[in-house]
Design a protein around this motif. Structure first.
Motif, PDB file in Angstrom:
ATOM      1  N   GLU A  21       0.840  -1.136  -0.043  1.00  0.00           N
ATOM      2  CA  GLU A  21      -0.139   0.107   0.078  1.00  0.00           C
ATOM      3  C   GLU A  21       0.818   1.293  -0.101  1.00  0.00           C
ATOM      4  O   GLU A  21       0.357   2.199  -0.490  1.00  0.00           O
ATOM      5  CB  GLU A  21      -0.949   0.019   1.151  1.00  0.00           C
ATOM      6  CG  GLU A  21      -0.140   0.036   2.450  1.00  0.00           C
ATOM      7  CD  GLU A  21      -1.126  -0.172   3.899  1.00  0.00           C
ATOM      8  OE1 GLU A  21      -2.319  -0.071   3.464  1.00  0.00           O
ATOM      9  OE2 GLU A  21      -0.721   0.096   5.033  1.00  0.00           O
ATOM     10  N   ASP A  45      -3.902  -8.912  -7.082  1.00  0.00           N
ATOM     11  CA  ASP A  45      -3.980  -8.613  -5.559  1.00  0.00           C
ATOM     12  C   ASP A  45      -3.975 -10.325  -5.308  1.00  0.00           C
ATOM     13  O   ASP A  45      -4.737 -11.260  -5.080  1.00  0.00           O
ATOM     14  CB  ASP A  45      -5.225  -8.371  -5.202  1.00  0.00           C
ATOM     15  CG  ASP A  45      -4.770  -8.232  -3.576  1.00  0.00           C
ATOM     16  OD1 ASP A  45      -3.894  -8.306  -2.974  1.00  0.00           O
ATOM     17  OD2 ASP A  45      -6.286  -8.145  -2.926  1.00  0.00           O
ATOM     18  N   ALA A  51      -4.095  -2.608   2.612  1.00  0.00           N
ATOM     19  CA  ALA A  51      -5.368  -1.726   1.871  1.00  0.00           C
ATOM     20  C   ALA A  51      -4.842  -2.072   0.538  1.00  0.00           C
ATOM     21  O   ALA A  51      -5.545  -1.495  -0.335  1.00  0.00           O
ATOM     22  CB  ALA A  51      -5.227  -0.214   2.320  1.00  0.00           C
ATOM     23  N   GLY A  53      -5.468  -4.238  -2.032  1.00  0.00           N
ATOM     24  CA  GLY A  53      -6.514  -4.685  -2.654  1.00  0.00           C
ATOM     25  C   GLY A  53      -7.548  -3.793  -2.813  1.00  0.00           C
ATOM     26  O   GLY A  53      -8.089  -3.313  -4.022  1.00  0.00           O
ATOM     27  N   ARG A  54      -7.833  -2.950  -2.130  1.00  0.00           N
ATOM     28  CA  ARG A  54      -8.777  -1.685  -2.198  1.00  0.00           C
ATOM     29  C   ARG A  54      -8.188  -0.480  -3.057  1.00  0.00           C
ATOM     30  O   ARG A  54      -9.002   0.111  -3.753  1.00  0.00           O
ATOM     31  CB  ARG A  54      -9.241  -1.148  -0.704  1.00  0.00           C
ATOM     32  CG  ARG A  54      -9.896  -2.089   0.035  1.00  0.00           C
ATOM     33  CD  ARG A  54     -10.588  -1.306   1.633  1.00  0.00           C
ATOM     34  NE  ARG A  54      -9.430  -0.920   2.203  1.00  0.00           N
ATOM     35  CZ  ARG A  54      -8.857  -1.519   3.074  1.00  0.00           C
ATOM     36  NH1 ARG A  54      -9.123  -2.692   3.407  1.00  0.00           N
ATOM     37  NH2 ARG A  54      -7.985  -1.014   3.897  1.00  0.00           N
ATOM     38  N   LEU A  55      -6.912  -0.458  -2.863  1.00  0.00           N
ATOM     39  CA  LEU A  55      -6.394   0.603  -3.651  1.00  0.00           C
ATOM     40  C   LEU A  55      -6.408   0.100  -5.247  1.00  0.00           C
ATOM     41  O   LEU A  55      -6.563   0.868  -6.222  1.00  0.00           O
ATOM     42  CB  LEU A  55      -4.806   0.709  -3.198  1.00  0.00           C
ATOM     43  CG  LEU A  55      -4.550   1.373  -2.011  1.00  0.00           C
ATOM     44  CD1 LEU A  55      -3.330   1.509  -1.685  1.00  0.00           C
ATOM     45  CD2 LEU A  55      -5.280   2.782  -2.281  1.00  0.00           C
ATOM     46  N   CYS A  56      -6.321  -1.199  -5.534  1.00  0.00           N
ATOM     47  CA  CYS A  56      -6.384  -1.991  -7.159  1.00  0.00           C
ATOM     48  C   CYS A  56      -7.890  -1.616  -7.485  1.00  0.00           C
ATOM     49  O   CYS A  56      -7.783  -1.120  -8.554  1.00  0.00           O
ATOM     50  CB  CYS A  56      -6.200  -3.340  -6.870  1.00  0.00           C
ATOM     51  SG  CYS A  56      -4.471  -3.875  -6.718  1.00  0.00           S
ATOM     52  N   ASP A  57      -8.730  -1.710  -6.441  1.00  0.00           N
ATOM     53  CA  ASP A  57     -10.051  -1.671  -7.140  1.00  0.00           C
ATOM     54  C   ASP A  57     -10.451  -0.196  -7.360  1.00  0.00           C
ATOM     55  O   ASP A  57     -11.028   0.243  -8.420  1.00  0.00           O
ATOM     56  CB  ASP A  57     -11.087  -2.098  -5.931  1.00  0.00           C
ATOM     57  CG  ASP A  57     -10.997  -3.657  -5.809  1.00  0.00           C
ATOM     58  OD1 ASP A  57     -10.571  -4.260  -6.815  1.00  0.00           O
ATOM     59  OD2 ASP A  57     -11.467  -4.223  -4.740  1.00  0.00           O
ATOM     60  N   ALA A  58      -9.793   0.798  -6.670  1.00  0.00           N
ATOM     61  CA  ALA A  58      -9.812   2.178  -6.800  1.00  0.00           C
ATOM     62  C   ALA A  58      -9.191   2.581  -8.251  1.00  0.00           C
ATOM     63  O   ALA A  58      -9.854   3.356  -8.982  1.00  0.00           O
ATOM     64  CB  ALA A  58      -9.392   3.007  -5.403  1.00  0.00           C
ATOM     65  N   HIS A  70      -8.390 -10.603  -7.691  1.00  0.00           N
ATOM     66  CA  HIS A  70      -8.198 -10.871  -6.290  1.00  0.00           C
ATOM     67  C   HIS A  70      -8.010 -12.479  -6.223  1.00  0.00           C
ATOM     68  O   HIS A  70      -9.033 -13.150  -6.729  1.00  0.00           O
ATOM     69  CB  HIS A  70      -9.318 -10.385  -5.536  1.00  0.00           C
ATOM     70  CG  HIS A  70      -9.357  -8.860  -5.475  1.00  0.00           C
ATOM     71  ND1 HIS A  70      -8.617  -7.969  -4.955  1.00  0.00           N
ATOM     72  CD2 HIS A  70     -10.335  -8.097  -6.090  1.00  0.00           C
ATOM     73  CE1 HIS A  70      -8.970  -6.775  -5.161  1.00  0.00           C
ATOM     74  NE2 HIS A  70     -10.037  -6.655  -5.802  1.00  0.00           N
TER      75      HIS A  70
END
Length: 354
Positions: A21, A45, A51, A53-58, A70
């Motif tokens: 991250e 991911d 965080a 994984g969430r950053l990748c989605d963003a 994922h």
């Protein structure tokens, strides 16, 4: 949100992501800054617990050229293989989740691949390395003059190509996707951490009909002591080192047979042995003497290291390496480990004084 003008990207960029991250932004932005726009970025991911994984989605929501996958943690080789299977581009390349591309390298390398009808285009790279004693080093690995080589020239150009850093890394080049499809060449999934690039490149070297080695630095690789996996110890690295040695041994032997070259193995075998000894100095290694001795005995039993049993081969080695090979062959592991530890500390001391 950035829209995709062409459904088929020119190049697929594969980025395994694991607990990065802090640095992921730098890697992703270096892709988004590319002067060539016809790319897709595959963020895979690998079971991150932070965080990431969430950053990748963003990132994927902001740019349709970015696709996210994922999965449960499976390691670098399985993750890269997943990316290869998902890739749609004419070419494939790789980037680590804490490194950076130079902004025009995708455009340059793809144009060279088309101009020279090359299956692989390799480029130089810069290493920015941190050491446990606070020393820092920046070095470039790049060939001095561009090379365009056919399969028939692989033997005569091998030494120049070897010095360019061709075999050490996977992310310092682009690869025509059909190489993976036609030859079914993938990363060795038994390797968990380290040397997977060496194995892959030695197995790949004689396959392409034509390759270009650029005299241009196109990648920045950060070896951060507290973050980079290249600074961490994993027991699997010892077995992976031997597999890399076997891959190079078979490549040299094949070139000697097919191209009439006269490459000798004994010097490179000592390089791999030094790497193994230095693995014990990595962060996270809690091996005691018995564990190290057991590992070295297993390494000594492997075919590619039996060359040290042949006294006539040791005459081709520099004096210091000859003594190391003798200590290893005679199983004087305690002395060997003490000398390796002193040598490693001497190297760190020299880097700190620069």
């Amino acid at each position: 949100m950035v829209e995709v003008e062409n459904n088929i990207p020119e190049i697929s960029i594969i980025m395994p992501v694991y607990n990065s991250e802090t640095f992921l932004y730098l890697a992703v932005e270096s892709v988004k800054r590319q002067t060539m726009k016809e790319w897709e970025l595959l963020l895979i991911d690998d079971g991150s617990s932070d965080a990431s994984g969430r950053l990748c989605d963003a990132y994927a929501k902001e740019d349709a050229r970015i696709r996210v996958f994922h999965q449960e943690n499976q390691g670098i080789t399985k993750t890269r293989n997943r990316g290869i299977k998902e890739a749609r581009g004419e070419f494939i390349t790789f980037i680590d989740n804490d490194d950076e591309f130079v902004e025009d390298i995708m455009e340059k390398s793809c144009s060279y691949a088309k101009k020279y009808r090359a299956d692989i285009v390799k480029f130089g790279y810069r290493v920015e390395e941190d050491f446990p004693n606070g020393a820092k080093e920046v070095r470039d690995n790049c060939i001095k003059q561009q090379l365009i080589i056919t399969r028939e020239q692989c033997g005569e150009e091998y030494q120049n190509i070897y010095r360019s850093g061709y075999f050490n890394m996977i992310w310092n080049g682009i690869y025509r996707r059909t190489l993976f499809e036609d030859k079914k060449l993938m990363f060795d999934e038994s390797v968990i951490m380290g040397y997977e690039d060496w194995i892959f490149n030695n197995q790949m070297y004689l396959i392409p009909k034509r390759q270009v080695i650029m005299d241009y630095v196109g990648y920045i690789h950060y070896q951060r002591y507290q973050h980079s996996t290249s600074k961490k110890f994993h027991p699997n690295q010892i077995e992976a080192n031997v597999k890399a040695a076997e891959a190079e041994y078979h490549l040299l032997r094949r070139m000697n047979q097919e191209y009439g070259t006269t490459f000798t193995w004994v010097l490179r075998a000592t390089d791999y042995l030094i790497d193994i000894l230095f693995l014990f100095e990595r962060r996270g290694c809690n091996y005691g003497y018995r564990d190290k001795k057991k590992a070295l005995k297993w390494v000594r039993s492997q075919k590619v290291f039996r060359i040290f049993h042949k006294k006539e081969q040791l005459g081709n080695l520099p004096k210091q390496r000859k003594w190391m090979a003798v200590l290893f062959d005679r199983q004087w592991y305690m002395i060997l480990l003490i000398l390796a530890d002193l040598y490693y500390k001497f190297i760190l001391w020299k880097k700190l004084r620069k």
